[in-house]
Scaffold this motif. Sequence first.
Motif, PDB file in Angstrom:
ATOM      1  N   LYS A  13       0.860  -1.184   0.000  1.00 13.19           N
ATOM      2  CA  LYS A  13       0.000   0.000   0.000  1.00 13.19           C
ATOM      3  C   LYS A  13       0.893   1.229   0.000  1.00 13.19           C
ATOM      4  O   LYS A  13       1.865   1.300   0.764  1.00 13.19           O
ATOM      5  CB  LYS A  13      -0.930   0.001   1.214  1.00 13.19           C
ATOM      6  CG  LYS A  13      -1.941  -1.117   1.202  1.00 13.19           C
ATOM      7  CD  LYS A  13      -2.856  -1.068   2.405  1.00 13.19           C
ATOM      8  CE  LYS A  13      -3.796   0.118   2.343  1.00 13.19           C
ATOM      9  NZ  LYS A  13      -4.760   0.120   3.470  1.00 13.19           N
ATOM     10  N   ALA A  15       0.938   5.723  -0.457  1.00 11.04           N
ATOM     11  CA  ALA A  15       0.158   6.964  -0.446  1.00 11.04           C
ATOM     12  C   ALA A  15       1.100   8.145  -0.350  1.00 11.04           C
ATOM     13  O   ALA A  15       2.159   8.051   0.284  1.00 11.04           O
ATOM     14  CB  ALA A  15      -0.811   6.982   0.741  1.00 11.04           C
ATOM     15  N   ALA A  23      -1.536  10.799   5.660  1.00  6.53           N
ATOM     16  CA  ALA A  23      -1.438  10.021   4.426  1.00  6.53           C
ATOM     17  C   ALA A  23      -2.565  10.414   3.488  1.00  6.53           C
ATOM     18  O   ALA A  23      -3.721  10.576   3.914  1.00  6.53           O
ATOM     19  CB  ALA A  23      -1.517   8.531   4.743  1.00  6.53           C
ATOM     20  N   GLU A  25      -4.652   9.711  -0.363  1.00  4.15           N
ATOM     21  CA  GLU A  25      -5.376   8.561  -0.895  1.00  4.15           C
ATOM     22  C   GLU A  25      -4.400   7.445  -1.242  1.00  4.15           C
ATOM     23  O   GLU A  25      -3.393   7.664  -1.903  1.00  4.15           O
ATOM     24  CB  GLU A  25      -6.166   8.972  -2.144  1.00  4.15           C
ATOM     25  CG  GLU A  25      -7.040   7.870  -2.703  1.00  4.15           C
ATOM     26  CD  GLU A  25      -7.882   8.326  -3.881  1.00  4.15           C
ATOM     27  OE1 GLU A  25      -8.541   7.473  -4.498  1.00  4.15           O
ATOM     28  OE2 GLU A  25      -7.875   9.546  -4.181  1.00  4.15           O
ATOM     29  N   SER A  26      -4.711   6.240  -0.792  1.00  8.17           N
ATOM     30  CA  SER A  26      -3.773   5.136  -0.939  1.00  8.17           C
ATOM     31  C   SER A  26      -4.073   4.270  -2.160  1.00  8.17           C
ATOM     32  O   SER A  26      -5.197   4.236  -2.665  1.00  8.17           O
ATOM     33  CB  SER A  26      -3.766   4.269   0.321  1.00  8.17           C
ATOM     34  OG  SER A  26      -5.032   3.690   0.533  1.00  8.17           O
ATOM     35  N   HIS A 211      -8.523  -2.949  10.643  1.00  6.85           N
ATOM     36  CA  HIS A 211      -7.896  -2.616   9.368  1.00  6.85           C
ATOM     37  C   HIS A 211      -7.390  -3.902   8.731  1.00  6.85           C
ATOM     38  O   HIS A 211      -7.382  -4.963   9.349  1.00  6.85           O
ATOM     39  CB  HIS A 211      -6.767  -1.591   9.548  1.00  6.85           C
ATOM     40  CG  HIS A 211      -5.572  -2.091  10.307  1.00  6.85           C
ATOM     41  ND1 HIS A 211      -4.368  -2.356   9.700  1.00  6.85           N
ATOM     42  CD2 HIS A 211      -5.383  -2.367  11.631  1.00  6.85           C
ATOM     43  CE1 HIS A 211      -3.495  -2.757  10.605  1.00  6.85           C
ATOM     44  NE2 HIS A 211      -4.083  -2.781  11.787  1.00  6.85           N
ATOM     45  N   GLN A 230      -6.396   2.840   6.478  1.00  4.63           N
ATOM     46  CA  GLN A 230      -5.076   3.473   6.333  1.00  4.63           C
ATOM     47  C   GLN A 230      -4.316   3.547   7.647  1.00  4.63           C
ATOM     48  O   GLN A 230      -3.365   4.319   7.778  1.00  4.63           O
ATOM     49  CB  GLN A 230      -5.223   4.873   5.757  1.00  4.63           C
ATOM     50  CG  GLN A 230      -5.576   4.927   4.284  1.00  4.63           C
ATOM     51  CD  GLN A 230      -5.425   6.325   3.735  1.00  4.63           C
ATOM     52  OE1 GLN A 230      -6.015   7.276   4.233  1.00  4.63           O
ATOM     53  NE2 GLN A 230      -4.614   6.468   2.710  1.00  4.63           N
ATOM     54  N   LEU A 233      -0.493   3.298   7.402  1.00  4.33           N
ATOM     55  CA  LEU A 233       0.045   4.454   6.686  1.00  4.33           C
ATOM     56  C   LEU A 233      -0.054   5.725   7.521  1.00  4.33           C
ATOM     57  O   LEU A 233       0.862   6.564   7.489  1.00  4.33           O
ATOM     58  CB  LEU A 233      -0.695   4.637   5.356  1.00  4.33           C
ATOM     59  CG  LEU A 233      -0.398   3.601   4.269  1.00  4.33           C
ATOM     60  CD1 LEU A 233      -1.329   3.807   3.072  1.00  4.33           C
ATOM     61  CD2 LEU A 233       1.057   3.661   3.826  1.00  4.33           C
ATOM     62  N   GLN A 234      -1.132   5.885   8.290  1.00  4.16           N
ATOM     63  CA  GLN A 234      -1.247   7.063   9.152  1.00  4.16           C
ATOM     64  C   GLN A 234      -0.201   7.021  10.263  1.00  4.16           C
ATOM     65  O   GLN A 234       0.356   8.051  10.647  1.00  4.16           O
ATOM     66  CB  GLN A 234      -2.661   7.167   9.732  1.00  4.16           C
ATOM     67  CG  GLN A 234      -3.762   7.397   8.708  1.00  4.16           C
ATOM     68  CD  GLN A 234      -3.672   8.744   7.991  1.00  4.16           C
ATOM     69  OE1 GLN A 234      -2.735   9.519   8.187  1.00  4.16           O
ATOM     70  NE2 GLN A 234      -4.653   9.025   7.153  1.00  4.16           N
TER      71      GLN A 234
END
Length: 246
Positions: A13, A15, A23, A25-26, A211, A230, A233-234
């Motif tokens: 993934k 972003a 982050a 849009e992934s 998630h 996300q 990623l966050q």
Amino acid sequence: MCWLFDLGNSRLKCAPLMADGRAGESIAIDHRNGALAAALDRHLPSEFDVAYLASVADPALRVEVLQALTARCRRISVARTQSRWGDFRIAYADPARLGVDRFLAMLAAQADCSGGAVLVCAIGTALTVDLVDAAGGHRGGRIAPSPTLMREALQARIVQLPASGGSYREFGADTPDALAAGCEGAALGLIERSLAMAGRELGAAPTLYLHGGGAPALLPQLPPARWSPQLVLQGLARWAALDTAR
């Protein structure tokens, strides 16, 4: 421009890192088909400044991703699990034994919940559960096979059982539905027990975060859950903020 990369056992993934420190849009790339380099060519700019990478994948795949990123960006920062991050403290004596994806997901959930207690559940290749109390103390976690991995393992040993398909209901009336009921039900039971025991241990139920690619199938049976695709990623974006400040 900076990009965030979460390399798991099934998907990569990625972003962009936005100006507000979150982050963007992934994009999810399934790397099991061996076409990772071509997919990166399609989705990434030819040049950018910094790549922030969190990886729990096979070392050979990690090297492949690092090589692809080296050709595009000036610097690569690889996130690693830390024993402490502000008020957050992990339960593991050896930080290297706690997957960086779990570490980053807990960071993000704790920040999103404004310091409240959280139960963070990832449903990917594995199913992981981690409890963090309101003071930032990681109380530990659980690791189990995800419903997808359960189905694949059953099919590998009993070839007449389908590795996918079926609809969840409490008691399936045919084999695919019974498999969905059993494997998804096992995951639901583990999450529900974890939530109940966390509430007993803390004195109040924590906020449940879900998630991972297998989470949407479980969401209808877990109405209290916050769907946060996300989350890793966050958490990586938080890592990047500290890296930039150094």
